[in-house]
Write an enzyme that holds these catalytic residues in place. Structure first.
Site, PDB file in Angstrom:
ATOM      1  N   GLU A 195      17.010  80.199 -68.669  1.00  0.00           N
ATOM      2  CA  GLU A 195      15.384  79.828 -69.244  1.00  0.00           C
ATOM      3  C   GLU A 195      14.512  79.440 -68.362  1.00  0.00           C
ATOM      4  O   GLU A 195      13.555  79.623 -68.375  1.00  0.00           O
ATOM      5  CB  GLU A 195      15.693  79.310 -70.731  1.00  0.00           C
ATOM      6  CG  GLU A 195      16.568  79.911 -71.684  1.00  0.00           C
ATOM      7  CD  GLU A 195      16.547  81.466 -72.099  1.00  0.00           C
ATOM      8  OE1 GLU A 195      15.549  81.906 -71.613  1.00  0.00           O
ATOM      9  OE2 GLU A 195      17.645  81.835 -71.924  1.00  0.00           O
ATOM     10  N   ALA A 255      18.760  81.968 -76.432  1.00  0.00           N
ATOM     11  CA  ALA A 255      17.649  80.959 -75.933  1.00  0.00           C
ATOM     12  C   ALA A 255      16.583  81.704 -75.971  1.00  0.00           C
ATOM     13  O   ALA A 255      16.840  82.898 -75.439  1.00  0.00           O
ATOM     14  CB  ALA A 255      18.006  79.959 -74.836  1.00  0.00           C
TER      15      ALA A 255
HETATM   16  N1  HT7 Z   1      14.218  86.486 -73.275  1.00  0.00           N
HETATM   17  C1  HT7 Z   1      14.988  86.126 -74.518  1.00  0.00           C
HETATM   18  C2  HT7 Z   1      15.169  87.369 -75.090  1.00  0.00           C
HETATM   19  C3  HT7 Z   1      15.054  87.486 -76.608  1.00  0.00           C
HETATM   20  C4  HT7 Z   1      15.577  86.713 -77.436  1.00  0.00           C
HETATM   21  C5  HT7 Z   1      15.792  85.402 -77.644  1.00  0.00           C
HETATM   22  C6  HT7 Z   1      16.382  84.765 -78.869  1.00  0.00           C
HETATM   23  C7  HT7 Z   1      16.231  85.351 -79.898  1.00  0.00           C
HETATM   24  C8  HT7 Z   1      15.776  86.653 -79.875  1.00  0.00           C
HETATM   25  C9  HT7 Z   1      15.328  87.138 -78.665  1.00  0.00           C
HETATM   26  N2  HT7 Z   1      14.940  88.504 -78.665  1.00  0.00           N
HETATM   27  C10 HT7 Z   1      14.899  88.568 -77.112  1.00  0.00           C
HETATM   28  C11 HT7 Z   1      16.007  85.473 -73.837  1.00  0.00           C
HETATM   29  C12 HT7 Z   1      16.474  85.559 -72.520  1.00  0.00           C
HETATM   30  O1  HT7 Z   1      16.748  86.746 -72.096  1.00  0.00           O
HETATM   31  O2  HT7 Z   1      16.444  84.370 -71.924  1.00  0.00           O
HETATM   32 ZN    ZN Z   2      16.287  86.215 -69.866  1.00  0.00          ZN
END
Ligand code: HT7
Ligand code: ZN
Length: 871
Positions: free
Chosen positions: A296, A260
């Site tokens: 999230e 997510a």
């Molecule tokens: N902060 C996000 C990290 C993330 C990600 C999420 C979905 C697709 C590609 C992505 N690349 C990096 C997810 C989280 O840590 O909450």
């Molecule tokens: Zn995160």
């Protein structure tokens, strides 16, 4: 490819105020216009450097004038506008192709919808922009698209206007009042339905909560919505943090690279972490939803309001937010079970990472492709480092530190050092030595030595720490390690503790190990006690201590620390199985696991213990976990044979007890998702997994499969049939597929179960399943379910002696790299542990790595993984 160095950070020389985006979605292209107000930080004119990837640039204007070609340089992924005035407005117009974007980064087509994934560097595929987390701006976004095909048009913040655009098109304008980095930008154009609820914040503001899903899925959103409301309430109560906008949207898509994404007020989720109904989702799925929804949501403060200065600081938001989601789930469900699951996950994923070619500190020093650093180290080990602050400072001190962190840095992009300084200053303590956890990679080994002095009634405990050299760092320094310890009498009673003359509150002492070797004296003891070590896993270390089987039995039966109790059972089980591996290797006869048998019988008889904890304790370490524990080379087939033998022996000797508990737990009550029911189901299904190996048990498995009313029980039974090759497995698989054919998430489970069936021939099944109509290499969930599960969770299949598993994986990495480099790189990581295997396997893995490395046009993502592995 070039590597980026943490030490090279320089601030961006321009401030951004307002960003106005206009996004026109068309069938075969999308037009993006970005108007950005720049102000030079120095007050002087200068060059404006922008990131631009895969953009067909149509026009660049500066203060309303087209910029002459000779004032622009475009090199690789950089575009520079030379000699711009100290205050100016830059307007860029670009054409992009989301409909052809299979990497699922930037703006991409997913089924009938378009959506974005911008973290970490996806925005540069949407518009020319300083795409770095320390450049923050306020965004106004206008989206225009065909009304029938894309009735829902969303972006961050509040909907401020909408209208008809003629020709069957419509538009919506969204305004986000909070300055944010480009990685938190989101846009959705699609055909969704939504469910709505509300949350009244502690200051009395009403927030509208919406979850958008495809038509037909509205009956699976209740748990996600309830989890969101719980998360909002929990963050107010435990951290004093209130939501800051009037709307919070979640959109679920089945095509997503990770779990997510926390985009400001417009989270985008993998359907896996939203959709659940008792007949389609297991208890583990429900727990995943609660955790990820929480994660999230918690980013809104730890990540969005205070963000990262650069991507080397990723753990600043991810480690802290994982800690917060772990605590949230622990407060919502069983804390003990949650802790055990998190610790097991850390050890299975992060410890091997630290011991392999991708070893890095939680704050890395360099990278080629930042997408490769969304790792168990940055996330899970990062969360353990945050947990150590909590252990050292206590809940009060930790919360003081959090308050100061927000007071100082709300609205800023900061570093891990800033977080540490807030914790230190708020508590008036010196944490400079603790900061080494950010800089040093590797898993420390703490060796425990005890000396009992019967005459004095003292136990001298000596702790010695040593971090083995890692692929990225040869020299290691001592770390600050909070080492929690308790003492039990031989009869299993908790003992009062006096350490170095000071009485300890409660039955756990936290020893502070700061040097390479330190001793502590426990006094006032009447008999030689049993030490309960690293309680609650107080630091991410390995513990060496020569427990006797009798000591482990005492801990398994009596330790009040749930982690230490579980750990004792794991130690006994792992020791028993690995001894058998050695016996097998020497050509000897296997022995029934007597001590384990007695300990497990005691656990099954303990009707006071939480059934979920008993279930965890009765679950044998996985084959991958045992492989990591083995000294020397991993004996793939020996581990499988010894573990199977142990399972069968336990099933035989504990048969009546297992059956009795199974029958008592299988009370025929209809499904409910309460923690008591979850706990009962988990123990019932662990009992079933053993009973399946007995003659009379196979009938039980079929009976459960036919009569159960929920996916947890159904999948447990199907899994037993397939994993243990029991009669009726092929028919059960076929029935399951027929029933769930149209349900993508349930079919993922069907793929996983077949991918993890042990055996050298499973690769053939997996290759065949790639031709199944529900499989697609373009869908990351499918890739993870079939190929990922095979490579990561099936040692005998993946490491088949003929190398077919390796060949298969390399073929898929090469094919997938052209479609989705991020997911391909994750798969390629399965080769990382090649040095741990025997020479023929090593050579075969290296040959496949070399074949991947030699492929033309390899992405940076895969290049970095395979070149490190071969290095
Ligand atoms: N902060 C996000 C990290 C993330 C990600 C999420 C979905 C697709 C590609 C992505 N690349 C990096 C997810 C989280 O840590 O909450
Ligand atoms: Zn995160």
């Amino acid at each position: 490819p070039q590597s980026v160095q943490r030490a090279d950070y320089t601030p961006y020389p321009w401030r951004l105020d307002q960003v106005e985006l206009h996004v026109g979605v068309h069938d075969d292209h999308t037009l993006v216009q970005a108007a950005i107000d720049f102000e030079s930080v120095s007050g002087e004119p200068g060059d404006i450097a922008l990131d631009a990837v895969d953009l067909e640039i149509i026009a660049i204007e500066l203060d309303g004038e087209v910029v002459a070609e000779d004032r622009i340089t475009r090199e690789g992924e950089r575009l520079v506008i030379h000699d711009a005035p100290a205050r100016c407005r830059v307007v860029t117009k670009q054409r992009i192709h989301p409909e052809a974007n299979t990497a699922l980064e930037g703006l991409y087509g997913a089924g009938r919808h378009f959506l974005t994934q911008c973290e970490p560097e996806g925005f540069r595929k949407i518009a020319c922009f300083p795409d770095r987390p320390d450049v923050m701006a306020r965004y106004t976004v206008t989206i225009e698209a065909n009304r029938e095909r894309f009735p829902v048009l969303l972006s961050n913040g509040n909907l401020v206007a909408e209208g008809d655009a003629g020709n069957g098109r419509h538009w919506c304008r969204w305004e986000d009042p909070f300055p944010k980095p480009s990685y938190l930008f989101a846009l959705v154009a699609g055909d969704f339905v939504f469910t709505e609820d509300h949350f009244t914040t502690c200051s009395g503001r009403e927030v509208t909560l919406r979850i958008y899903v495809e038509d037909g899925n509205l009956d699976r959103c209740d748990y996600a919505m309830a989890s969101l409301i719980n998360a909002m309430r929990w963050d107010e109560e435990r951290f004093g943090l209130e939501y800051d906008l009037d709307i919070y949207n979640i959109v679920a898509t089945s095509e997503f690279n990770m779990g997510a994404m926390e985009n400001k007020s417009l989270n985008i989720f993998n359907t896996r972490y939203v959709l659940a109904r008792p007949d389609t989702a297991t208890d583990i799925d429900y727990q995943g939803i609660e955790g990820v929804i929480g994660h999230e949501y918690f980013h809104n403060w730890t990540g969005n309001r205070v963000t990262c200065r650069d991507w080397f600081q990723l753990t600043l938001k991810e480690g802290l937010t994982v800690f917060r989601d772990e605590e949230f789930s622990a407060d919502m469900q069983s804390r003990a079970v949650k802790r055990i699951q998190d610790i097991r996950d850390l050890r299975l994923r992060q410890f091997p990472e630290d011991a392999g070619p991708m070893s890095h500190p939680i704050r890395p020093d360099h990278y080629v492709e930042i997408n490769n650093f969304y790792t168990a180290t940055v996330y899970q080990k990062g969360a353990t480092v945050i947990r150590m602050y909590h252990t050292l400072l206590g809940e009060e001190g930790f919360q003081e530190g959090m308050r100061l962190y927000f007071e100082r840095h709300d609205g800023q992009a900061v570093t891990c050092d800033d977080f540490l300084a807030a914790m230190a200053d708020a508590n008036d303590v010196d944490l400079s030595a603790f900061s080494r956890w950010y800089a040093q990679s590797g898993t420390p080994v703490v060796t425990v030595d005890t000396t009992w002095d019967a005459a004095a009634g003292t136990l001298r405990v000596t702790l010695e720490q040593q971090t083995p050299a890692t692929h990225d760092q040869a020299d290691k320094q001592p770390l600050v390690i909070p080492f929690a310890i308790g003492l039990l009498s031989r009869a299993g009673e908790p003992l009062a503790l006096t350490v170095d003359g000071e009485a300890v509150d409660g039955d756990t002492a936290v020893l502070l190990l700061e040097k390479a070797r330190q001793s502590y004296e426990f006094s006032g003891l009447a008999e030689a006690p049993v030490p309960s070590l690293l309680r609650d896993f107080s630091a991410p270390v390995k513990v060496r201590y020569d427990y006797t089987e009798a000591e482990l039995a005492t801990l398994i039966a009596h330790d009040s620390d749930h982690f230490a109790r579980w750990e004792a059972a794991q130690r006994l089980a792992a020791g028993t199985i690995l001894d058998q591996v050695a016996v097998l290797a020497a050509g000897g006869e296997l022995n029934p696991p007597r001590a384990l048998d007695t300990a497990f019988a005691g656990l099954l008889d303990d009707s006071d213990a939480d059934p979920a904890l008993v279930a965890e304790a009765l679950t044998l370490p996985t084959e991958e976990g045992l492989g990591e524990m083995m000294e020397g080379q991993v004996d793939v087939d020996g581990i499988h044979a010894a573990r199977q033998f142990t399972r069968r022996s336990l099933a035989q000797s504990l048969g009546p007890r297992l059956r009795e508990r199974y029958t008592a737990l299988d009370d025929g009550a209809s499904y409910n998702y309460g923690s008591d029911s979850i706990a009962r189901r988990s123990l019932k299904n662990v009992c079933l997994s053993y009973l399946a190996l007995t003659d009379r048990g196979v009938g039980l498995v079929h009976r459960q499969l036919e009569h159960c009313d929920n996916m947890t029980d159904s999948l447990a039974a199907l899994r037993s049939l397939v994993i243990d090759d029991l009669p009726g497995a092929p028919e059960a698989l076929a029935d399951f597929a027929e029933r769930w054919d149209a349900d993508a998430l349930v079919m993922d489970k069907w793929f996983v179960i077949q991918a993890i069936r042990p055996g050298h021939d499973t690769v053939g099944t997996v290759r065949d399943l790639m031709g199944h109509p529900r499989f697609s290499l373009r869908n990351p969930n499918k890739v993870r379910a079939l190929i990922g599960a095979f490579a990561m969770l099936n040692p005998t299949g993946f490491h088949a002696p003929d190398g077919e598993g390796y060949r298969f994986l390399a073929d898929q990495v090469i094919a997938l790299d052209r479609i989705n480099p991020q997911v391909a790189a994750r798969l390629a990581g399965s080769f990382n542990r090649w040095p741990r295997y025997d020479a023929p396997r090593r050579e075969r893995m290296k040959a496949e790595l070399a074949r991947i490395a030699d492929t033309d046009g390899l992405s940076n993502d895969v290049y970095e993984i395979v070149s490190n592995a071969l290095d």
